[in-house]
Design a protein around this motif. Structure first.
Motif, mmCIF file in Angstrom:
data_model
loop_
_atom_site.group_PDB
_atom_site.id
_atom_site.type_symbol
_atom_site.label_atom_id
_atom_site.label_comp_id
_atom_site.label_asym_id
_atom_site.label_seq_id
_atom_site.Cartn_x
_atom_site.Cartn_y
_atom_site.Cartn_z
ATOM 1 N N ALA A 17 9.400 -7.433 5.557
ATOM 2 C CA ALA A 17 8.044 -7.706 6.022
ATOM 3 C C ALA A 17 7.730 -9.196 5.923
ATOM 4 C CB ALA A 17 7.035 -6.890 5.211
ATOM 5 N N GLU A 38 0.325 -6.037 4.394
ATOM 6 C CA GLU A 38 1.370 -5.524 5.299
ATOM 7 C C GLU A 38 2.135 -4.351 4.684
ATOM 8 O OE1 GLU A 38 2.625 -6.404 8.501
ATOM 9 O OE2 GLU A 38 0.712 -7.467 8.667
ATOM 10 N N VAL A 39 2.368 -4.421 3.385
ATOM 11 C CA VAL A 39 3.218 -3.411 2.735
ATOM 12 C C VAL A 39 2.429 -2.449 1.841
ATOM 13 C CG1 VAL A 39 5.280 -4.857 2.843
ATOM 14 C CG2 VAL A 39 3.818 -4.946 0.797
#
Length: 199
Positions: A17, A38-39
């Motif tokens: 990512a 994002e994660v």
């Protein structure tokens, strides 16, 4: 509540990512908070795993280099002349173009290495070392087969990698007159002049 705690994604997913964010948005947009979103992790959770942004960047580089190492090994193990495989090595080394994410990351890690600790410096040297050893072995093979002039493989590899680094920085930062195609042409001409055995 432990049962409600979200499972952390695998470390490789975090590193992938980070690399994707560098490719899509540039290194300056890569923040711990943004990567966490994002994660699905908090920036604090990321800092627990990586300690600092410097460590995150170095781990991401190591992960990316591991993937490149697999590709390099495949290219160098294939059938063909030493020169064909040397061209493949050079092709893999030189950035794809301006803001190539791998080279963008390399440049940032190099820049931050001025203040890095001994462990980080050794890890960077290990990354550099595998590229160098593969190139030395390839040049030595070409010399032993009579394809290349009888050069010292280690000295030649050191000089060639310095040339590749200089050109690659120009490509990665988008310096005019040094796009990827021009750089590959310069390097091939250098190899023809300095390495090919006289026929």
């Amino acid at each position: 509540m432990a049962g409600a705690r979200r499972n952390a994604p695998p470390r490789e997913e975090v590193l992938a990512a980070a690399m994707d964010m560098i490719a899509e948005r540039g290194l300056e947009k890569l923040t711990m908070a943004g990567l966490g979103r994002e994660v699905g992790m908090s920036s604090g959770h990321l800092l627990y795993y990586f300690r600092s942004k410097d460590e995150l960047l170095l781990r991401t580089l190591e992960w990316s280099e591991g993937r490149l190492g697999v590709e390099r090994g495949r290219l160098l193990a294939r059938a063909g002349t030493a020169r064909e495989r040397l061209d493949a090595y050079v092709d893999l080394y030189v950035p794809d173009g301006h803001r190539d994410p791998h080279w963008t990351l390399w440049l940032e890690v190099w820049n931050r290495s001025q203040n890095a600790d001994d462990d980080a410096r050794e890890r960077q040297a290990a990354i550099e070392g595998v590229w160098h050893r593969d190139l030395v072995a390839l040049v030595a093979e070409g010399v032993s087969r009579g394809e290349f002039r009888p050069v010292d493989p280690d000295r030649f590899a050191t000089r060639l990698r310095a040339l590749l680094d200089g050109f690659s920085i120009h490509v990665a930062v988008g310096l005019r007159g040094t796009d990827r195609a021009q750089v590959l042409g310069h390097v091939r001409e250098f190899l023809d002049d300095s390495l090919l055995a006289d026929v």
